[in-house]
Design an enzyme around this catalytic site. Structure first.
Site, short mmCIF file in Angstrom:
data_model
loop_
_atom_site.label_atom_id
_atom_site.label_comp_id
_atom_site.label_asym_id
_atom_site.label_seq_id
_atom_site.Cartn_x
_atom_site.Cartn_y
_atom_site.Cartn_z
N ARG A 121 41.60 62.08 102.16
CA ARG A 121 40.49 61.15 102.35
C ARG A 121 39.34 61.81 102.89
O ARG A 121 38.19 61.55 102.56
CB ARG A 121 40.65 60.05 103.40
CG ARG A 121 39.77 59.04 103.98
CD ARG A 121 38.83 58.67 102.84
NE ARG A 121 39.59 58.07 101.61
CZ ARG A 121 38.98 57.84 100.34
NH1 ARG A 121 37.74 58.41 100.28
NH2 ARG A 121 39.59 57.27 99.53
N LYS A 156 15.74 61.79 108.04
CA LYS A 156 16.33 60.33 108.18
C LYS A 156 17.58 60.55 107.50
O LYS A 156 18.08 60.38 106.38
CB LYS A 156 15.81 59.46 107.21
CG LYS A 156 14.30 59.05 107.93
CD LYS A 156 13.55 58.02 106.97
CE LYS A 156 12.13 57.70 107.84
NZ LYS A 156 11.33 56.83 106.81
N LYS A 188 1.97 63.75 114.39
CA LYS A 188 2.20 62.11 113.81
C LYS A 188 1.46 61.21 114.68
O LYS A 188 0.47 61.73 115.58
CB LYS A 188 3.84 61.74 113.76
CG LYS A 188 4.44 62.46 113.06
CD LYS A 188 5.92 62.29 113.19
CE LYS A 188 6.40 60.87 112.66
NZ LYS A 188 6.34 60.85 111.14
N GLU A 217 -0.50 64.01 110.11
CA GLU A 217 -0.23 62.71 109.28
C GLU A 217 -1.26 61.92 109.52
O GLU A 217 -1.87 61.51 110.91
CB GLU A 217 0.89 62.17 109.93
CG GLU A 217 1.21 60.68 109.18
CD GLU A 217 2.63 60.15 110.13
OE1 GLU A 217 3.56 60.34 109.79
OE2 GLU A 217 2.37 59.10 111.22
N ASP A 238 0.05 58.55 105.02
CA ASP A 238 1.12 57.51 105.23
C ASP A 238 0.74 56.25 105.04
O ASP A 238 -0.28 55.56 105.48
CB ASP A 238 1.70 57.92 106.84
CG ASP A 238 2.77 56.80 107.18
OD1 ASP A 238 3.81 57.05 106.35
OD2 ASP A 238 2.96 56.39 108.16
#
Length: 302
Positions: A121, A156, A188, A217, A238
């Site tokens: 597994r 992510k 950002k 960004e 973005d």
């Protein structure tokens, strides 16, 4: 579009990373995760297998594909073999990054039956997950990467799986964005909220970390001129509308032709159809790693 024969996917022309491509991984990259999985899956004994089979019972098992795809993750077997006390041996018929057809045997394991059942597994979880990412990436790159887009991954990823996930993207023909917060600077919206312009943040980073790539960004066309003159290396558009994307792309090509352009914001393969006209741009897609599914592979005892 799938190849008619088995091959390794190579991207010969297009850039494959902003900084350092995750083109290979090693034992240590797997070890921590595999050891956690080992303890999680069997904290004491495999009570089924040890009850049914003697420790010296030998067997052979084949890893068979139940659908086509791109293989990734075979390095997990080195760690698993070590954890079993070297009681299993593996023969590989495919390498990471190679295409396989439905029904193909990808590798053979032989040795202690109890050990084979003990690793089954964990082995499948790693191979199915990473091969799923590679396969999804391959499908996207084959369709849209050939249009001139650089298909990028993101941060992510499942905690702990960052490097392996990005390696899987690379095996599928995709490109790697920054691996972590230390590798490359990205200014950002939450950073810019405390500044009136991107110039000062870019300067501060260049001063403290000279030579590091810097990305800015922006989420409005009105921020573009400021970003162009900031001294950044990459401008990220973005969640831009198609109309604003076209305007920003034209302006950047005229005023800053050497500046890398990147698109982001919930981008799926369907949206790539629209973005494919912006040749040379990067497109960052969390989709590659956070919406993947396990590829259908099975370990069968002969």
């Amino acid at each position: 579009m799938w190849p008619s024969h088995c091959k390794t996917f190579y991207c010969s022309e297009m850039k494959r990373a902003y900084t350092n491509p995750i083109s290979s991984v090693n034992y240590q990259d797997y070890e921590t995760l595999v050891r956690l999985a080992w303890t999680e899956d069997c904290p004491e004994e495999d009570i089924t297998s040890v009850s049914l089979f003697s420790p010296d019972k030998q067997a052979v098992a084949n890893l068979n594909s139940r659908e086509q795809g791109i293989l990734c993750g075979i390095g997990v077997l080195e760690v698993l073999n070590h954890l079993t006390g070297d009681t299993i041996q593996t023969e590989f018929y495919k390498k990471d990054g190679e295409f396989f057809q439905k029904g193909e045997t990808l590798l053979k394991i032989q040795g202690s039956l109890v050990s084979i059942l003990r690793v089954e597994r964990i082995l499948l979880n790693f191979l199915q997950y990473l091969s799923g990412i590679s396969t999804r990436t391959y499908e996207v790159v084959q369709k849209y990467g050939q249009e001139g887009l650089m298909i990028l991954d993101t941060r992510k990823t499942l905690p702990g799986y960052r490097k392996l996930s990005k390696y899987a993207v690379y095996c599928g023909g995709g490109s790697n964005h920054r691996l972590n917060l230390s590798e490359m600077a990205m200014i950002k919206d939450n950073h810019l909220a405390l500044y009136s312009s991107s110039h000062e943040p870019v300067y501060k980073i260049q001063t403290r970390f000279p030579g590091r790539l810097i990305e800015v960004e922006i989420d409005e066309l009105s921020q573009l001129e400021d970003a162009i003159t900031s001294g950044a290396d990459v401008i990220l558009l973005d969640n831009f509308s198609l109309e604003d994307s076209q305007k920003a792309y034209s302006i950047l090509k005229q005023k800053a032709p050497n500046m890398q352009i990147e698109f982001s914001g919930g981008i799926t393969p369907e949206r790539l159809e629209v973005l494919s006209k912006f040749s040379g741009a990067g497109v960052s897609m969390g989709y590659l790693t956070h919406t993947t599914r396990f590829l259908d592979l099975g370990l069968d005892i002969e």
